[in-house]
Design a protein around this motif. Structure first.
Motif, PDB file in Angstrom:
ATOM      1  N   LYS A  62      33.722 -16.505  22.460  1.00 43.08           N
ATOM      2  CA  LYS A  62      34.489 -16.940  21.294  1.00 43.08           C
ATOM      3  C   LYS A  62      35.107 -15.746  20.579  1.00 43.08           C
ATOM      4  N   ARG A  63      34.390 -14.632  20.517  1.00 41.14           N
ATOM      5  CA  ARG A  63      34.926 -13.435  19.873  1.00 41.14           C
ATOM      6  C   ARG A  63      36.193 -12.977  20.598  1.00 41.14           C
ATOM      7  N   ASN A  64      36.161 -13.011  21.934  1.00 32.63           N
ATOM      8  CA  ASN A  64      37.343 -12.649  22.722  1.00 32.63           C
ATOM      9  C   ASN A  64      38.486 -13.636  22.491  1.00 32.63           C
ATOM     10  N   LEU A  65      38.162 -14.904  22.334  1.00 35.79           N
ATOM     11  CA  LEU A  65      39.182 -15.916  22.057  1.00 35.79           C
ATOM     12  C   LEU A  65      39.847 -15.645  20.712  1.00 35.79           C
ATOM     13  N   TYR A  66      39.045 -15.394  19.680  1.00 33.53           N
ATOM     14  CA  TYR A  66      39.607 -15.099  18.360  1.00 33.53           C
ATOM     15  C   TYR A  66      40.459 -13.838  18.394  1.00 33.53           C
ATOM     16  N   ASP A  67      40.029 -12.838  19.121  1.00 32.74           N
ATOM     17  CA  ASP A  67      40.802 -11.602  19.247  1.00 32.74           C
ATOM     18  C   ASP A  67      42.138 -11.874  19.934  1.00 32.74           C
ATOM     19  N   SER A  68      42.116 -12.658  20.989  1.00 37.39           N
ATOM     20  CA  SER A  68      43.351 -12.996  21.701  1.00 37.39           C
ATOM     21  C   SER A  68      44.297 -13.819  20.833  1.00 37.39           C
ATOM     22  N   LEU A  69      43.754 -14.767  20.078  1.00 36.59           N
ATOM     23  CA  LEU A  69      44.582 -15.572  19.178  1.00 36.59           C
ATOM     24  C   LEU A  69      45.218 -14.695  18.102  1.00 36.59           C
ATOM     25  N   ASP A  70      44.443 -13.794  17.544  1.00 39.45           N
ATOM     26  CA  ASP A  70      44.953 -12.881  16.527  1.00 39.45           C
ATOM     27  C   ASP A  70      46.099 -12.044  17.087  1.00 39.45           C
ATOM     28  N   THR A  71      45.914 -11.494  18.268  1.00 39.80           N
ATOM     29  CA  THR A  71      46.945 -10.678  18.909  1.00 39.80           C
ATOM     30  C   THR A  71      48.197 -11.505  19.186  1.00 39.80           C
ATOM     31  N   TYR A  72      48.026 -12.705  19.721  1.00 38.78           N
ATOM     32  CA  TYR A  72      49.161 -13.577  20.029  1.00 38.78           C
ATOM     33  C   TYR A  72      49.959 -13.920  18.775  1.00 38.78           C
ATOM     34  N   ILE A  73      49.260 -14.298  17.721  1.00 39.83           N
ATOM     35  CA  ILE A  73      49.934 -14.700  16.488  1.00 39.83           C
ATOM     36  C   ILE A  73      50.677 -13.524  15.877  1.00 39.83           C
ATOM     37  N   LEU A  74      50.080 -12.349  15.880  1.00 40.13           N
ATOM     38  CA  LEU A  74      50.770 -11.166  15.359  1.00 40.13           C
ATOM     39  C   LEU A  74      52.007 -10.840  16.191  1.00 40.13           C
ATOM     40  N   GLN A  75      51.898 -10.962  17.505  1.00 44.47           N
ATOM     41  CA  GLN A  75      53.060 -10.705  18.374  1.00 44.47           C
ATOM     42  C   GLN A  75      54.183 -11.703  18.102  1.00 44.47           C
ATOM     43  N   LYS A  76      53.851 -12.980  17.913  1.00 43.34           N
ATOM     44  CA  LYS A  76      54.870 -13.994  17.634  1.00 43.34           C
ATOM     45  C   LYS A  76      55.546 -13.724  16.300  1.00 43.34           C
ATOM     46  N   ARG A  77      54.780 -13.294  15.308  1.00 42.41           N
ATOM     47  CA  ARG A  77      55.372 -12.966  14.015  1.00 42.41           C
ATOM     48  C   ARG A  77      56.322 -11.775  14.146  1.00 42.41           C
ATOM     49  N   GLN A  78      55.899 -10.759  14.881  1.00 48.42           N
ATOM     50  CA  GLN A  78      56.750  -9.592  15.086  1.00 48.42           C
ATOM     51  C   GLN A  78      58.024  -9.976  15.836  1.00 48.42           C
ATOM     52  N   GLU A  79      57.881 -10.843  16.822  1.00 49.22           N
ATOM     53  CA  GLU A  79      59.042 -11.319  17.584  1.00 49.22           C
ATOM     54  C   GLU A  79      60.014 -12.062  16.671  1.00 49.22           C
ATOM     55  N   ASP A  80      59.488 -12.923  15.805  1.00 48.79           N
ATOM     56  CA  ASP A  80      60.339 -13.663  14.867  1.00 48.79           C
ATOM     57  C   ASP A  80      61.101 -12.708  13.949  1.00 48.79           C
ATOM     58  N   ILE A  81      60.422 -11.699  13.460  1.00 52.04           N
ATOM     59  CA  ILE A  81      61.060 -10.739  12.557  1.00 52.04           C
ATOM     60  C   ILE A  81      62.127  -9.936  13.284  1.00 52.04           C
TER      61      ILE A  81
END
Length: 64
Positions: free
Chosen positions: A37-56
């Motif tokens: 689960k810790r790895n899942l949360y880390d991956s979700l955090d990374t994905y969401i940050l990347q999507k935000r950066q992509e949007d910007i």
């Protein structure tokens, strides 16, 4: 007994990365004792940050 705070379902997080509380997700990562689960949360955090950066970076007038 302490109740664990339940995060939004993953499909809701992936639908709109701007609606996700990054701090809440990071705290879930830090406080999760299970490695999977810790790895899942880390991956979700990374994905969401990347999507935000992509949007910007895709906004008109954005310069990298």
């Amino acid at each position: 007994m302490d109740e664990k705070k339940v995060l939004k379902p993953i499909n809701e997080m992936l639908a709109d990365p701007w609606q996700v509380d990054i701090q809440e997700l990071f705290e879930a990562f830090i406080n999760e004792p299970g490695e999977i689960k810790r790895n899942l949360y880390d991956s979700l955090d990374t994905y969401i940050l990347q999507k935000r950066q992509e949007d910007i970076s895709n906004r008109p007038g954005s310069v990298i």
